[in-house]
Motif scaffolding. Structure first.
Motif, PDB file in Angstrom:
ATOM      1  N   VAL A   1      -3.472  -7.964  -8.900  1.00 28.77           N
ATOM      2  CA  VAL A   1      -3.414  -6.838  -8.356  1.00 28.77           C
ATOM      3  C   VAL A   1      -2.715  -6.535  -7.662  1.00 28.77           C
ATOM      4  O   VAL A   1      -2.458  -8.153  -6.362  1.00 28.77           O
ATOM      5  N   PHE A   2      -1.556  -6.047  -7.117  1.00 26.65           N
ATOM      6  CA  PHE A   2      -0.211  -6.432  -5.775  1.00 26.65           C
ATOM      7  C   PHE A   2      -0.415  -4.703  -5.470  1.00 26.65           C
ATOM      8  O   PHE A   2       0.699  -4.799  -4.995  1.00 26.65           O
ATOM      9  N   LEU A   3      -0.843  -3.203  -5.643  1.00 27.56           N
ATOM     10  CA  LEU A   3      -0.369  -2.292  -5.531  1.00 27.56           C
ATOM     11  C   LEU A   3      -1.827  -1.919  -4.777  1.00 27.56           C
ATOM     12  O   LEU A   3      -2.228  -1.466  -5.635  1.00 27.56           O
ATOM     13  N   GLU A   4      -1.671  -0.909  -3.784  1.00 25.75           N
ATOM     14  CA  GLU A   4      -3.020   0.320  -3.779  1.00 25.75           C
ATOM     15  C   GLU A   4      -2.436   1.722  -3.394  1.00 25.75           C
ATOM     16  O   GLU A   4      -1.215   1.404  -2.539  1.00 25.75           O
ATOM     17  N   LEU A   5      -2.825   1.504  -4.180  1.00 21.90           N
ATOM     18  CA  LEU A   5      -2.247   3.413  -4.194  1.00 21.90           C
ATOM     19  C   LEU A   5      -3.403   4.624  -3.544  1.00 21.90           C
ATOM     20  O   LEU A   5      -4.896   4.280  -3.805  1.00 21.90           O
TER      21      LEU A   5
ATOM     22  N   ALA B   1      -6.512   3.569  -5.257  1.00 25.67           N
ATOM     23  CA  ALA B   1      -6.664   3.467  -7.073  1.00 25.67           C
ATOM     24  C   ALA B   1      -6.006   1.715  -7.284  1.00 25.67           C
ATOM     25  O   ALA B   1      -5.003   1.687  -5.470  1.00 25.67           O
ATOM     26  N   THR B   2      -5.457   1.042  -7.987  1.00 28.36           N
ATOM     27  CA  THR B   2      -4.980  -0.326  -7.717  1.00 28.36           C
ATOM     28  C   THR B   2      -4.259  -0.128  -8.961  1.00 28.36           C
ATOM     29  O   THR B   2      -4.450   0.631  -9.714  1.00 28.36           O
ATOM     30  N   MET B   3      -3.597  -1.007  -8.831  1.00 24.22           N
ATOM     31  CA  MET B   3      -1.955  -1.065 -10.294  1.00 24.22           C
ATOM     32  C   MET B   3      -2.188  -2.433  -9.824  1.00 24.22           C
ATOM     33  O   MET B   3      -1.974  -3.413  -9.596  1.00 24.22           O
ATOM     34  N   VAL B   4      -1.502  -2.945 -11.742  1.00 19.24           N
ATOM     35  CA  VAL B   4      -1.900  -4.652 -12.033  1.00 19.24           C
ATOM     36  C   VAL B   4      -1.095  -5.059 -13.397  1.00 19.24           C
ATOM     37  O   VAL B   4      -0.346  -3.885 -13.687  1.00 19.24           O
TER      38      VAL B   4
ATOM     39  N   VAL C   1       0.777  -1.301  -0.320  1.00 19.20           N
ATOM     40  CA  VAL C   1      -0.175   0.110   0.138  1.00 19.20           C
ATOM     41  C   VAL C   1       0.931   1.279  -0.504  1.00 19.20           C
ATOM     42  O   VAL C   1       1.798   1.345   1.227  1.00 19.20           O
ATOM     43  N   MET C   2       0.460   2.253  -1.152  1.00 18.41           N
ATOM     44  CA  MET C   2       1.572   2.857  -1.491  1.00 18.41           C
ATOM     45  C   MET C   2       0.789   4.579  -1.037  1.00 18.41           C
ATOM     46  O   MET C   2      -0.140   4.581  -1.414  1.00 18.41           O
TER      47      MET C   2
ATOM     48  N   LEU D   1      -0.105   8.136 -10.649  1.00 17.20           N
ATOM     49  CA  LEU D   1      -0.695   6.567 -11.542  1.00 17.20           C
ATOM     50  C   LEU D   1       0.133   6.839 -12.515  1.00 17.20           C
ATOM     51  O   LEU D   1       0.493   5.630 -12.706  1.00 17.20           O
ATOM     52  N   LYS D   2      -0.109   8.173 -13.165  1.00 14.04           N
ATOM     53  CA  LYS D   2       0.340   7.717 -14.421  1.00 14.04           C
ATOM     54  C   LYS D   2       2.295   7.900 -14.626  1.00 14.04           C
ATOM     55  O   LYS D   2       3.208   7.217 -15.353  1.00 14.04           O
ATOM     56  N   TRP D   3       2.784   8.157 -13.254  1.00 15.47           N
ATOM     57  CA  TRP D   3       4.526   7.812 -12.080  1.00 15.47           C
ATOM     58  C   TRP D   3       4.758   6.661 -12.908  1.00 15.47           C
ATOM     59  O   TRP D   3       5.812   5.930 -13.074  1.00 15.47           O
TER      60      TRP D   3
END
Length: 299
Positions: free
Chosen positions: A220-224, A212-215, A164-165, A174-176
Motif C-alpha cells: 500500500v503506497f497511495l492515499e487518496l 481511500a488507498t491504492m495498492v 497523499v493525493m 480511483l477509477k482513473w
C-alpha cells in the motif's frame, strides 16, 4: 514489489532544502545539478530547464528518493487547500524520537503531534509543514495490516512509503488511477476524523472525511483524500511545477502496456533520463483530471 520511487518537491531555495533535510531528517545528497531540457519537458514544466536540482536519499540507503527543484514560489499557494499531491509520508523507527528531533528545527512546523489512531494501532503518525509549504508525515509502523504489508524503518527517519493525493472527486480518481497506472484499489473508502483538513478549511473537528488507498499486491503506497468543496485547483506559474509536493514517481512492471494506453493523458513519449531515480529505465509522466503529475518508470 514496492512501486513507490520518488517524490519531487518544488522549493524556493535548493540550498536551504538540502541543508534542512540533511540536518533534521538525516537525508544525504546523491545528485546535484540542474534540470535538463528533456526532463523539464517530460514533467510538463519547460520553464524549469536549467533550474537547480538535487536528489537525496535516507540514511538507511534505501533506493527511494526525494528530488528538489528550485523555482519561484507562488503567492496564492496555500498548503492543504488545493488538489494534487498533498503530502509525503516517511517511515520512522520511533515517532516520539523523531518528534523530539524536529522540535528544534526552525524551518519545520509541527502541525500534528504524535497521535495514535483509534482502531489502527499499527500506525503511529505525526505531521509537519516544511518551509516551502510541503506537508511531511513521519509515521512509526508497529505491525502489518491484515490485507497489506508495511515497511519497517531502518534509520530514525527513513524512506518515503506513501504519497497523499488530494482529489476533487474521489470515486472518479480511483477509477482513473486503476485505468492509467495499473494500480488497484485497496480500501475504496473509509470515513475518518481528519484534523489537518478541518484546520485547513475551518471545519468542525468532529466532521468525517473520506479517504481511500491504492495498492499493488500487498504493497500500500497511495492515499487518496476527498477534499472539501472549498478546495481549488493548485495555482502554479506557467511552465513551472506545481508548488509544494509536485510529482509522484512510481516503478511499474507493466510500463510498456501503461505507456501504450496513456493516450492523451501523457506528456510526450517515454524518455530515458540520467538519474538514480530512473536506473536507466524509460519514464513517462501522465496528468490526472485534477492536474496531478504522476511519473511512471519502467520496472
Amino acid at each position: 514489489m514496492r512501486l513507490i520511487r520518488a517524490g519531487t518537491l518544488a522549493v524556493a531555495s535548493l540550498k536551504r532544502a538540502v541543508e534542512n533535510y540533511c540536518r533534521w531528517l538525516d537525508y544525504e545528497l546523491v545528485e546535484e545539478g540542474t534540470v535538463d531540457a528533456a526532463l523539464a519537458a517530460s514533467l510538463g514544466a519547460p520553464a524549469t530547464a536549467g533550474a537547480p536540482l538535487a536528489v537525496m536519499r535516507p540514511a538507511s540507503g534505501a533506493g527511494i528518493y526525494l528530488r528538489f527543484v528550485e523555482q519561484p514560489p507562488h503567492p496564492e499557494y496555500v498548503p492543504l487547500r488545493s488538489y494534487g499531491w498533498a503530502a509525503i509520508e516517511l517511515c520512522v523507527t520511533d515517532v516520539l524520537a523523531a518528534n523530539e528531533r524536529v522540535l528544534d528545527a526552525p524551518d519545520f512546523e509541527i502541525i500534528g503531534p504524535p497521535r495514535e489512531i483509534d482502531g489502527l494501532p499499527a500506525i503511529y503518525p505525526m505531521q509537519m509543514q516544511g518551509p516551502d509549504g510541503e506537508i511531511v508525515y513521519l509515521t512509526q509502523i508497529r505491525d502489518d495490516l491484515p490485507a497489506f504489508d508495511l515497511p519497517r524503518a531502518q534509520s530514525l527517519i527513513d524512506h518515503l512509503f506513501i504519497l497523499v493525493m488530494a482529489c476533487s472527486d474521489l470515486p472518479a480518481s480511483l477509477k482513473w488511477m486503476e485505468r492509467y497506472t495499473g494500480m488497484n484499489i485497496g480500501r475504496e473508502s473509509m470515513e475518518i476524523v481528519y484534523t489537518m483538513l478541518a484546520n485547513a478549511f475551518d471545519l468542525p473537528h468532529e466532521q468525517l472525511h473520506t479517504i481511500a488507498t491504492m495498492v499493488h499486491g500487498r504493497d500500500v503506497f497511495l492515499e487518496l483524500d476527498q477534499y472539501p468543496p472549498a478546495a481549488v485547483a493548485r495555482p502554479r506559474h506557467d511552465g513551472w511545477l506545481p508548488p509544494g509536493v509536485a510529482v509522484g514517481t512510481f516503478w511499474h512492471p507493466d510500463f510498456a502496456k501503461l505507456a501504450a494506453n496513456a493516450g492523451d493523458v501523457a506528456i510526450g513519449a517515454p524518455q530515458t533520463h540520467a538519474s538514480a531515480i530512473y536506473a536507466g529505465q524509460p519514464s513517462l509522466t501522465i496528468v490526472d483530471p485534477d492536474g496531478t503529475l504522476i511519473e511512471l518508470v519502467g520496472g
